[in-house]
Design a protein around this motif. Sequence first.
Motif, short mmCIF file in Angstrom:
data_model
loop_
_atom_site.label_atom_id
_atom_site.label_comp_id
_atom_site.label_asym_id
_atom_site.label_seq_id
_atom_site.Cartn_x
_atom_site.Cartn_y
_atom_site.Cartn_z
N MET A 224 0.87 -1.18 0.00
CA MET A 224 0.00 0.00 0.00
C MET A 224 0.91 1.23 0.00
O MET A 224 1.57 1.53 0.99
CB MET A 224 -0.93 -0.01 1.22
CG MET A 224 -1.74 -1.29 1.37
SD MET A 224 -2.65 -1.78 -0.12
CE MET A 224 -3.94 -0.54 -0.15
N PHE A 225 0.92 1.92 -1.11
CA PHE A 225 1.89 2.99 -1.33
C PHE A 225 1.18 4.35 -1.34
O PHE A 225 0.11 4.50 -1.93
CB PHE A 225 2.60 2.75 -2.67
CG PHE A 225 3.25 3.98 -3.26
CD1 PHE A 225 4.46 4.42 -2.77
CD2 PHE A 225 2.65 4.67 -4.30
CE1 PHE A 225 5.06 5.56 -3.31
CE2 PHE A 225 3.24 5.79 -4.84
CZ PHE A 225 4.45 6.24 -4.35
N LYS A 226 1.80 5.31 -0.67
CA LYS A 226 1.28 6.68 -0.69
C LYS A 226 2.44 7.63 -0.92
O LYS A 226 3.42 7.62 -0.17
CB LYS A 226 0.56 7.02 0.62
CG LYS A 226 -0.10 8.40 0.59
CD LYS A 226 -0.90 8.66 1.86
CE LYS A 226 -1.60 10.02 1.79
NZ LYS A 226 -2.38 10.29 3.01
N ALA A 227 2.33 8.43 -1.95
CA ALA A 227 3.42 9.35 -2.30
C ALA A 227 3.47 10.52 -1.33
O ALA A 227 2.46 10.89 -0.72
CB ALA A 227 3.23 9.86 -3.73
N SER A 228 4.65 11.10 -1.19
CA SER A 228 4.80 12.26 -0.31
C SER A 228 4.13 13.49 -0.91
O SER A 228 3.61 14.33 -0.20
CB SER A 228 6.28 12.56 -0.06
OG SER A 228 6.94 12.84 -1.29
N ARG A 229 4.15 13.56 -2.25
CA ARG A 229 3.49 14.65 -2.97
C ARG A 229 2.93 14.11 -4.27
O ARG A 229 3.46 13.16 -4.83
CB ARG A 229 4.49 15.79 -3.28
CG ARG A 229 4.77 16.69 -2.11
CD ARG A 229 5.91 17.64 -2.39
NE ARG A 229 5.93 18.21 -3.73
CZ ARG A 229 6.83 19.11 -4.12
NH1 ARG A 229 7.78 19.51 -3.27
NH2 ARG A 229 6.80 19.60 -5.34
N ARG A 230 1.86 14.71 -4.74
CA ARG A 230 1.22 14.21 -5.95
C ARG A 230 2.15 14.26 -7.15
O ARG A 230 2.17 13.35 -7.97
CB ARG A 230 -0.05 15.02 -6.22
CG ARG A 230 -0.81 14.53 -7.45
CD ARG A 230 -2.08 15.32 -7.67
NE ARG A 230 -3.03 15.14 -6.59
CZ ARG A 230 -4.22 15.73 -6.53
NH1 ARG A 230 -4.57 16.56 -7.50
NH2 ARG A 230 -5.03 15.52 -5.51
N ASP A 231 2.93 15.34 -7.27
CA ASP A 231 3.80 15.47 -8.44
C ASP A 231 5.01 14.54 -8.37
O ASP A 231 5.77 14.45 -9.33
CB ASP A 231 4.26 16.92 -8.61
CG ASP A 231 4.99 17.45 -7.37
OD1 ASP A 231 4.89 16.82 -6.30
OD2 ASP A 231 5.65 18.49 -7.48
N ARG A 232 5.21 13.87 -7.25
CA ARG A 232 6.32 12.93 -7.12
C ARG A 232 5.87 11.46 -7.14
O ARG A 232 6.69 10.56 -6.93
CB ARG A 232 7.07 13.19 -5.81
CG ARG A 232 7.78 14.54 -5.76
CD ARG A 232 8.50 14.72 -4.45
NE ARG A 232 9.15 16.02 -4.37
CZ ARG A 232 9.75 16.49 -3.28
NH1 ARG A 232 9.76 15.75 -2.17
NH2 ARG A 232 10.31 17.68 -3.28
N GLU A 233 4.60 11.24 -7.38
CA GLU A 233 4.06 9.87 -7.27
C GLU A 233 4.76 8.91 -8.23
O GLU A 233 5.15 7.80 -7.85
CB GLU A 233 2.56 9.87 -7.55
CG GLU A 233 1.94 8.48 -7.44
CD GLU A 233 0.44 8.49 -7.61
OE1 GLU A 233 -0.13 7.40 -7.82
OE2 GLU A 233 -0.16 9.57 -7.54
#
Length: 469
Positions: A224-233
């Motif tokens: 289950m992955f969650k990026a730190s920021r949307r533009d870095r996903e």
Amino acid sequence: MTKFSDLNLNPKVMKAITEAGYESPTPIQAGAIPSALEGRDVLGIAQTGTGKTASFTLPMLSLLARGRARARMPRSLVLCPTRELAAQVAENFDTYSKHLKLTKALLIGGVSFKEQELIIDKGVDVLIATPGRLLDHFERGKLILSDVKVMVVDEADRMLDMGFIPDIERIFGLTPFTRQTLFFSATMAPEIERITNTFLSNPERVEVARQATASETIEQNVVMFKASRRDREGSEKRRVLRALLDAEGDKCTNAVIFCNRKTDVDICAKSLKKYGYDAAPIHGDLDQSQRTKTLDAFRGGELRLLVASDVAARGLDVPSVSHVFNFDVPGHAEDYVHRIGRTGRAGREGKAITICSPRDEKQFEAVEALIQKEIPRIENPVKVEPRKPRKPKEEAPKAEAKPEVQEAAAEPRKAPAQGGRDDTRGRSNSNTRGRGRGRYDRRNDNQVVGMGDHMPSFIALSFEERRSQ
């Protein structure tokens, strides 16, 4: 236990099977082959990797062993959803028909029409095709389907997903009503059920596993992955993928990495190569020769990582794939079963790992509902730091206004006299607002409205002449 020798196959076909090293049929083969040899329609439902291709290849060859095809009139027809699957079916026919004098033709996109027409003109016993290219030849008048005795539809549910169902129905209408139909699929959607009820006559239904189940030899996990920021996903997700590959180490001898979009396939493959991984892309926009070359390298062990779109999810038989990585959760839950079915084939062990971002959680829930089991969660091998909130900027102390400015601000502004002008602004009041700026005004002979102190003296000459008259 049933053996191939018990299935009453043609002796020359049996000889090829023995030389290939096979003795016992899989459950789908044992159930479908006898009915197909009797001339009955067959509806075969089985999970991917269970040997559906041989289930129709072997009885077709036995039925076609006698007879000869006429020009442009194939005796049998096999429809496949993708070029790769069609090419693989052709390889199966080559393996099992080497002792028979049967001819075949492969009609797929990316290959010259002229080359295919030359083969068709000589007459073929087995025609293997994708629906679009088959209809192209038919509309050119190069193909006649009135002599088809056996028709096979392989991966019918994939045909539905790719929008081929209208083409399939049209092709059914072009073939004789008396043909034998063999229908194979991993899942049975309602639309597929409708077609089978329409075009199959009292079929023998062979279902060897519950629909849409994954092989028990495949170990499944999800991150289950969650990026730190949307533009870095994207970049952070690729970093997680590399960490998962490194964590598997030598256990990952080769792997198929699935992405939902063709652009992501290219980006992911390029990124892996940049970091020293042996990877190559394959998707529908690539030239057919390049796709074939990449697949051959992967099958031959020269390529370790195959980054693919769903064009490679169905029917591709690479027996020794150790891992499957879902870079994206598939949009259709059924595609998950087909993707991970690239590993754990023919009773081997395999491993499938999926990376699930928050926006994919609904699709992932649909996957778990389809396979009726919860997929174990594993820890993200990369610790992604959550984005820190920005500190509010400290307001700079306001500078105290100078005494002169304060006095000027405190003094109320005097309203100009009626009909006069506000000398502080250099523009007329409401009574003269209709006059054009810069025009001479007799009520204020000392001003030229709209002109500042920087006005060159020669511009005012015309006004001086008027005042002197």
